[in-house]
Each structure stands twice: as C-alpha cells, then as structure tokens.
Design a protein around this motif. Structure first.
Motif, PDB file in Angstrom:
ATOM      1  N   GLY B  80       7.664  10.753  -0.786  1.00 46.35           N
ATOM      2  CA  GLY B  80       7.005   9.697  -0.015  1.00 46.35           C
ATOM      3  C   GLY B  80       6.224   8.700  -0.844  1.00 46.35           C
ATOM      4  N   LEU B  81       6.504   8.652  -2.123  1.00 44.39           N
ATOM      5  CA  LEU B  81       5.735   7.739  -2.975  1.00 44.39           C
ATOM      6  C   LEU B  81       6.398   6.373  -3.131  1.00 44.39           C
ATOM      7  CD1 LEU B  81       4.627  10.277  -5.726  1.00 44.39           C
ATOM      8  CD2 LEU B  81       3.238   9.325  -3.887  1.00 44.39           C
ATOM      9  N   ARG B 101       1.491   5.335   0.460  1.00 40.70           N
ATOM     10  CA  ARG B 101       1.071   6.541  -0.254  1.00 40.70           C
ATOM     11  C   ARG B 101       1.161   6.352  -1.764  1.00 40.70           C
ATOM     12  NH1 ARG B 101       1.040  12.370   0.331  1.00 40.70           N
ATOM     13  NH2 ARG B 101       2.598  13.415  -0.924  1.00 40.70           N
ATOM     14  N   SER B 104      -1.543   4.160  -3.033  1.00 38.75           N
ATOM     15  CA  SER B 104      -2.867   4.796  -3.093  1.00 38.75           C
ATOM     16  C   SER B 104      -3.056   5.570  -4.394  1.00 38.75           C
ATOM     17  CB  SER B 104      -3.057   5.727  -1.890  1.00 38.75           C
ATOM     18  OG  SER B 104      -2.251   6.888  -2.027  1.00 38.75           O
TER      19      SER B 104
END
Lengths: 124, 124
Positions: B80-81, B101, B104
């Motif tokens: 999910g990056l 994500r 972040s």
DNA sequence: CAGTATCCCGTATGATACTG
DNA sequence: CAGTATCATACGGGATACTG
C-alpha cells in the motif's frame, strides 16, 4: 508563482537530487544502517539501559548468531556509531553503547518506530 | 525526581519496549522498507515528477535489474505504499506514484537524507 | 513499453565447535 | 565472557532472452 511555491520547488529539487546522485546523504545513511540487525542494535542501545554487554545484547536481539552480532558490532564501531569498551579482566567484560554520532541517529529510528505504530493497522 | 524526568523515563521505556517485542512499530516499518531499493524507489517518487513510468524509474535508479524493479514495485504496491496505474493501450503505459500511506513515510526518508548530509563528513 | 521466464551467483547470515 | 573459525545455506539480486 509566489515565494512559498518557489521554496517548495527548491526543496523538492534538492530532495530529488539527493536521491539521484550517487554520493548523497541518503545513500550515505543507508550504507551505515543497512543490514538485518544494524538499526535494531542501535535502537536497543537506547532506553533505560544504554550500556550493554555482548551476551546481553545477543539475548535482547533474539536469534542473531554470535558471528553476525560480532561482525555487525565491528561495522557499527568502525562507522563511529557505537563505542566498544573493554575491561581487561578475566572473565572478559565488554560493554557497548551509542556514541554521540550514534545517538544523533536515534530520532530517525524513533520516527520509524512511530510511523510503524501509527500505520501498522492501515487498511491496504 | 520531577515530572520531566519521569516523563523521560516513560518515553525511554516505551522506546525500549518498542524494540524488544516482536510485533512493534519499528519491526513493522523495517519489514516494509527493507531491501536494497525500496527506500530509494519511494524517495524517487517524490519531488518535481512524482508520477513515473516503469522504464523512467529504471533509468533513475541506475543499475537495478528489470526483475528486481518489477518484484520490488509489486511488494511496495501490495504494502500500500505506491499506486500502480495502468493505461490499457498499446504500447503499454504504466505509471507509479506514492499513495497517501507512502507519502506519510517521506518525512522519515527526508530525515535520513538530512542526517546523512549533515554527518557524512563526521570524523571517525 | 512493461514487463516475465530462466538461470545464475555473491554475500549476508546461520549453526556449531572451539579459544584466550 | 566474549568472542573467532569453519562450514553451510538461503535469499536477494543480476543478466539475458523472450512476450503481450
């Protein structure tokens, strides 16, 4: 285009350059902390007991081998991140601790730990 | 012992616990960014051109192989990056970019870059 | 263009036994 | 206790050729 945007652009280009060129701060940091246990070792030298003997360190790290721990500690020491303090006595006593340089790296590790804590349950 | 010291102690113990237990934020973060190119790939998706095609990414990363880039991108995506955006056309066009994500995580990488820049000339 | 398939390999790491 | 020596291995990663 106002000054803020200009600043962001400058920052972003700097960041990008930081990645793309070979000898950058990013690559340098990675070269010091890459390895299965390096960051964990550094991190385990923080906290309530920041001075740790070899076998205690091994216990803390779980299933690291003597060999790997020994090699890794040598690298960390030669990179100036930890300090090896040997007491000339029998049986031997060696204590490892963070150098000032090593300690300056802890906020980075803290941030990684923090990120993981916050995001470990993110939906994927 | 005043409150500040108490606070520091609490913080340190938390940090330590974060290291020693298996399923911690620290270990979690490491599991996502470990690998020769993962952090560099994430970092190369920041900056002026944050949406990058496969071959352009390969060019940016220097000497990564097709295989490794492909595998690594899949892992980053399934974690999910990053986001993989495929255009159904011939010849194919696929664009990679950071997810929220992934974004972040950038401040952490910025901090690593910053640390390296500042400390790359430390006396050892 | 954006991959995959196949084969190959080096190095990081592990296991165990031994030593000052 | 704090390692080292030796041997073994697994896995990440590389090179090249091929494909939808």
């Amino acid at each position: 285009m106002n000054e803020e945007v200009i600043n962001e652009t400058v920052i972003n280009e700097t960041v990008n350059a930081c990645v793309l060129q070979e000898d950058t701060g990013f690559a340098y940091t990675l070269s010091l902390v890459s390895g299965k246990y390096k960051m964990v070792i550094l991190y385990s030298l923080t906290g309530a007991t920041p001075v740790v003997r070899f076998n205690e360190l091994k216990r803390r790290l779980g299933k690291i081998s003597f060999r790997t721990l020994s090699l890794t500690l040598k690298e960390l020491e030669s990179d100036g991140l930890i300090i090896r303090n040997e007491y000339p006595q029998i049986p031997p006593k060696v204590e490892y601790s963070l150098s000032a340089r090593g300690q300056s790296l802890i906020p980075v590790l803290d941030m990684m730990c923090e990120w993981g804590t916050v995001h470990s349950n993110d939906p994927l």
